[in-house]
Scaffold this active site. Structure first.
Site, PDB file in Angstrom:
ATOM      1  N   TYR A 233      10.017  -2.535  14.436  1.00  0.00           N
ATOM      2  CA  TYR A 233      10.400  -2.325  15.848  1.00  0.00           C
ATOM      3  C   TYR A 233      11.565  -1.355  16.022  1.00  0.00           C
ATOM      4  O   TYR A 233      12.144  -0.891  15.076  1.00  0.00           O
ATOM      5  CB  TYR A 233      10.609  -3.634  16.599  1.00  0.00           C
ATOM      6  CG  TYR A 233      11.616  -4.639  16.092  1.00  0.00           C
ATOM      7  CD1 TYR A 233      12.663  -4.316  15.253  1.00  0.00           C
ATOM      8  CD2 TYR A 233      11.493  -5.964  16.522  1.00  0.00           C
ATOM      9  CE1 TYR A 233      13.562  -5.282  14.850  1.00  0.00           C
ATOM     10  CE2 TYR A 233      12.395  -6.933  16.119  1.00  0.00           C
ATOM     11  CZ  TYR A 233      13.437  -6.578  15.283  1.00  0.00           C
ATOM     12  OH  TYR A 233      14.318  -7.535  14.896  1.00  0.00           O
ATOM     13  N   GLU A 234      11.825  -1.047  17.260  1.00  0.00           N
ATOM     14  CA  GLU A 234      12.875  -0.075  17.623  1.00  0.00           C
ATOM     15  C   GLU A 234      12.603   1.294  16.993  1.00  0.00           C
ATOM     16  O   GLU A 234      13.510   1.988  16.561  1.00  0.00           O
ATOM     17  CB  GLU A 234      14.242  -0.642  17.188  1.00  0.00           C
ATOM     18  CG  GLU A 234      15.418  -0.140  17.989  1.00  0.00           C
ATOM     19  CD  GLU A 234      15.285  -0.373  19.474  1.00  0.00           C
ATOM     20  OE1 GLU A 234      14.962  -1.502  19.892  1.00  0.00           O
ATOM     21  OE2 GLU A 234      15.459   0.598  20.235  1.00  0.00           O
ATOM     22  N   GLY A 235      11.304   1.659  16.987  1.00  0.00           N
ATOM     23  CA  GLY A 235      10.887   2.883  16.314  1.00  0.00           C
ATOM     24  C   GLY A 235      10.586   2.582  14.862  1.00  0.00           C
ATOM     25  O   GLY A 235      11.510   2.266  14.110  1.00  0.00           O
TER      26      GLY A 235
END
Lengths: 597, 597
Positions: free
Chosen positions: B438-440
């Site tokens: 997550y978060e890229g």
């Protein structure tokens, strides 16, 4: 998740090249094992695996197993799936025809094990343990024991287990404290608790045959005081059918991170006075027996790593072709399947190269095992025994470590869906994690490779392996292919690094055995990386030759060359890192005061 | 599993060295942030983390969260644990004093985040998201929005979420299809579905403030058509207290592999006509807003990797000192704790070196972030902005990839107990796996590092970083220490490799951007490995200097030198492998026909 399909063409190619099936076929023992027969067996197994076993993998993970008043209930469908495996005769493959086996090569059996593990690793563990029990009995059982147990274990009608671990005795078998006492009738009474017993109790077969390490009252301390006993769940009656219930029970199931459909049992022996056990081999000679089956079992666990990796690869590949995200890196406004993105391709190729490298390694070891048993020449058998002994810890550890890596990469390719259980690959990541632990942790494998396989013969076995791999490499000298040239150069360098690292290992050990032990892990990683690379190079050579011999380039051959080239460019560099770690030696590992860790 | 203890001495040392706290203290903005204050805050946080948060980590994992008629119920104890965090003021640390923040350095805030993530990563994700919402509002909110929401978000009384993902829009935000329509009162009505919303609904706070990316009817296609909206669960009334329930609901929870105590929600907006939303920033300018909070959030996720690694290390270390297996490798009959075995030491040291390397990297990036905001000189601020932008993808990806590795190694050290859920470390292995996603995803981070951070300025930012790290290294030239000499040499070589790889990256991109993208992953791995090594070298230099200045060698300083030496000998070699992969280029990655994958 994708439907599993057995990688028939890849298996076939690996069997013919790294597995050396033709050379095995030339041995009298395998005169009937021609390519046609092999293809037919692999295809049949692939069908059962894909159609019967694989669809139960996710549901089995979700449902798990339950302990119900001493009985273990397996997940929906597992009884039928196991039955179809037994009925098709797959369990009989590599065993002695005298007892109903088919006498087929271990190399082939290992290839099939990969398929079962890909399809359903929880279920595949059951026959894996049975195979160990068969090996023990074939080697060390009395004629009566063999006649009673082998036919049913070989078909898989009965299943086997290995009972080693106790709470205080994991890697350290010397601490086993289960007791055995001699009974008047020549049998023994076993008491004590065993833990982590894979498929120790279940509802798939009418009887379960436990192989139990225990200690007689007058046993010496440590591993030299261990005896091995056969303890059936039901004592066979006069007709050899399951009779009286023995005094052994499953008292608990572990709540594990993975392989949920496989019961991992706490077994209690002798709560009602003592379980009836029959000695296998000699008193206090139990470890010898265990070592007999260890090579097979460890190869099989290595293959489990490959099987999960293959399944994870298939799932990730399918997702990468389906999932549309972002446009092509060169521009445009249309979303493309993520396989089109170069760093996703890198991940997929890394997965595939590691999987094919592991498969090559395992089948090469399988070939050595078959020749160690069946070669006509005694020297050749001895040479191959050394070879398989050397390769076993490498196959076990390298293939399972990279099984975890490949499963983890599959999670990454699926992204959020990888972390969600319904995506299916989270299970691979969880399931794969057990394989580096059991059947001797990978740390134990590294110490085995170091101590028994390299130091003991001062590198002789390693040098023989290097010589064979170098000879295989120079066979490729005449083939003119740009990729193959690059592959050959990279592999030759890797073989040099491995040779140098072997010398470093021996020299460190001369100084202090702790120093070589401190670099045992990277030495094993180096060995696996280089040997797998050399075997993929040979596969690439075969592919290039076949491409040169024909006008067109069959897809499979182009793929084999490309995988080997990818491996040479992107995975062999890991050998640099591992070689450097060995070269740096142990000082920085051993320097820090223990209390400052 | 072991009781978690915040590693106060290690945090303190890393804050003073890699975090450059003294240099920050010299800035007017941080004049009051002296060592005493920092120590006090870290110690207090450590107490709450160890005594309140950490004991709930395993129970929260087992219990999970449940969706109950639209409301999410968290696990036993989580409400109190969150309350104690809010009441102690920990959420206010790095924020603007105008709105109730304490104006303390981000560097310090990151060090504390590590502690929260070690203690209970599921719970720590809640404030992590709130911090993102605060950043957004501080930078882009209207004064009214700031006055209404910032004070309550900064204390943590209200919590925040980020609503980006939709089923078809994961890494590719351009495909977001949630709709926003202008309402007559200047607000907007939001409709559509969002997935994977971390802490999207829960019972820890009286209100939840959603930051939602959506698309106006006249929006351009792709990411340039995204607008950002603030959508509170309860619309604040005239007094700023939670009033009318907004039209947004949690309609499902994901069944995930890890972070079980953290609700990952499917959120439905506008089922009853449209959720009331307030525009943040400009229409169609939503992505700019998101980028504002992205650096912080990505550093925070990197720190999550470190936090889990630290906890896994503590658990594995404790087990290694307790678990008695096998005798010392030099002989004897007594069992020894497994920490005495050289290859277990290697594993522990690898875990610790990776954890301390990651910590150094994150705090070094935190320092750059603080200076980018607070340095007096505009050029310095710009230079540091470039620095933090460069480091953010490295911290995010490198620390989370190695968080997974360290957690996996903890499982291995615990052996069978590692695979059993009650052993505790299986949770770390499962929890750690989300952070690279997550978060890229880490693949997106690698492309960000390549494209926006290296190619865009043709390596200028990278060269500035290399120059600073080399200068730091040559500061160590005068210190006479055998280990330090070896460390310096290894790091200098690593820095050269990184420089060369940067040039290769730029040259590949000139040829074809796909070629550089194909080596983006190993380039990031190389960058993280080398920069962390350089920072540990500087730490070792400080330790050596302090040892030379005093008569005795404090344990901590000896440990720092030993860790840096271990890193140089055993982890920097990984840079060889990564550098080789970059050097080999993209050909073998891009060659194979897609259909043959």
């Amino acid at each position: 998740m994708a439907d599993y399909r057995a990688p028939l063409a890849d298996l076939d190619f690996a069997l013919r090249t790294s597995g050396g099936l033709e050379a095995l076929h030339a041995l009298p023992a395998f005169a009937e094992v021609d390519a046609e027969l092999v293809d037919q067996i692999v295809e049949e197994a692939g069908n059962v695996a894909a159609e019967v076993w694989a669809p139960l993998n996710h549901s089995g993970d979700q449902e798990g197993v339950r302990l119900d008043n001493g009985l273990v209930r397996t997940a929906q469908g597992f009884q039928d799936a196991y039955r179809s495996y037994v009925d098709s005769g797959f369990n009989t493959l590599p065993f002695d025809p005298e007892w109903g086996g088919q006498g087929l090569p271990w190399t082939l059996a290992l290839a099939l094990m990969e398929v079962w593990h890909s399809a359903n690793t929880s279920l595949a563990l059951n026959p894996m343990l049975t195979i160990g029990a068969v090996e023990l009995l074939q080697a060390h059982g009395t004629p009566e024991q063999q006649a009673t147990y082998l036919p049913k274990l070989i078909t898989g009608e009965w299943t086997g287990t290995m009972n080693l671990s106790e709470p205080q005795a994991g890697s350290d078998l010397g601490q086993i404290s289960c007791k055995a006492e001699r009974a008047d009738d020549g049998s023994y009474r076993i008491t004590g608790q065993k833990i982590y017993i894979t498929w120790g109790e279940h509802d798939l077969s009418e009887n379960i045959v436990h192989m139990v390490l225990a200690r007689l009252p007058d046993a010496p301390h440590g591993t030299k005081g261990l005896s091995l006993f056969l303890v059936p769940k039901f004592l066979p009656d006069a007709d050899g059918n399951p009779g009286q219930r023995n005094d052994v029970r499953c008292t608990g199931l572990e709540h594990k991170m993975g392989i949920h459909a496989c019961p991992t049992c706490t077994m209690s022996y002798g709560d009602d006075g003592g379980a009836v056990g029959y000695l296998i081999g000699k008193e206090h000679g139990g470890l010898t027996g265990m070592f007999t089956m260890m090579n097979n079992a460890r190869l099989a666990v290595g293959v489990q790593g490959i099987g999960i990796a293959e399944r994870a690869y298939q799932d990730a590949r399918a997702y990468a072709f389906e999932r549309m995200q972002a446009h092509d890196i060169h521009g445009g406004h249309e979303s493309v399947p993520i396989v089109r993105h170069p760093n996703i391709r890198r991940k997929l190729l890394t997965m595939r190269a590691l999987t094919e490298g592991g498969r090559a390694l395992a089948l090469y070891a399988g070939n050595a095992m078959d020749r160690a048993k069946q070669a006509e020449d005694a020297d050749e058998r001895a040479r191959m025994k050394t070879r398989v002994d050397l390769l076993v810890p490498v196959v076990k550890a390298w293939c399972t470590d990279h099984g975890v890596e490949v499963a983890s990469t599959a999670v990454q390719i699926l992204g959020g869906m990888g972390f969600i259980e319904e995506g299916g690959v989270a299970q691979h990541y969880r399931d794969a994690r057990i394989a580096p632990i059991y059947e001797g942790t990978n740390g134990i494998q590294a110490l085995d490779l170091m101590g028994r396989k390299v130091l003991r013969d001062e590198g002789a076995g390693l040098h023989a392996l290097l010589a064979d791999l170098r000879a295989g490499l120079s066979d490729l000298d005449d083939i003119s292919d740009h990729d193959l040239t690059a592959i050959r150069r990279a592999v030759a360098r890797g073989l040099d690094q491995l040779e140098a690292a072997g010398e470093t290992l021996i020299s460190l050990a001369r100084d202090d055995i702790a120093q070589s032990a401190a670099v045992a892990d990277p030495f094993l990683e180096l060995t696996g990386t280089v040997v797998a690379g050399a075997l993929l190079a040979q596969q690439a050579g075969v592919a290039a030759q076949q491409m040169a011999a024909q006008e067109s380039a069959p897809d499979q051959h182009r793929a084999k060359l490309a995988i080997a080239r990818f491996y040479a460019d992107n995975l062999l560099p890991r050998a640099d890192a591992a070689a450097a770690q060995v070269r740096q030696g142990a000082a920085s590992t051993l320097a820090l005061d223990e209390k400052l860790l």
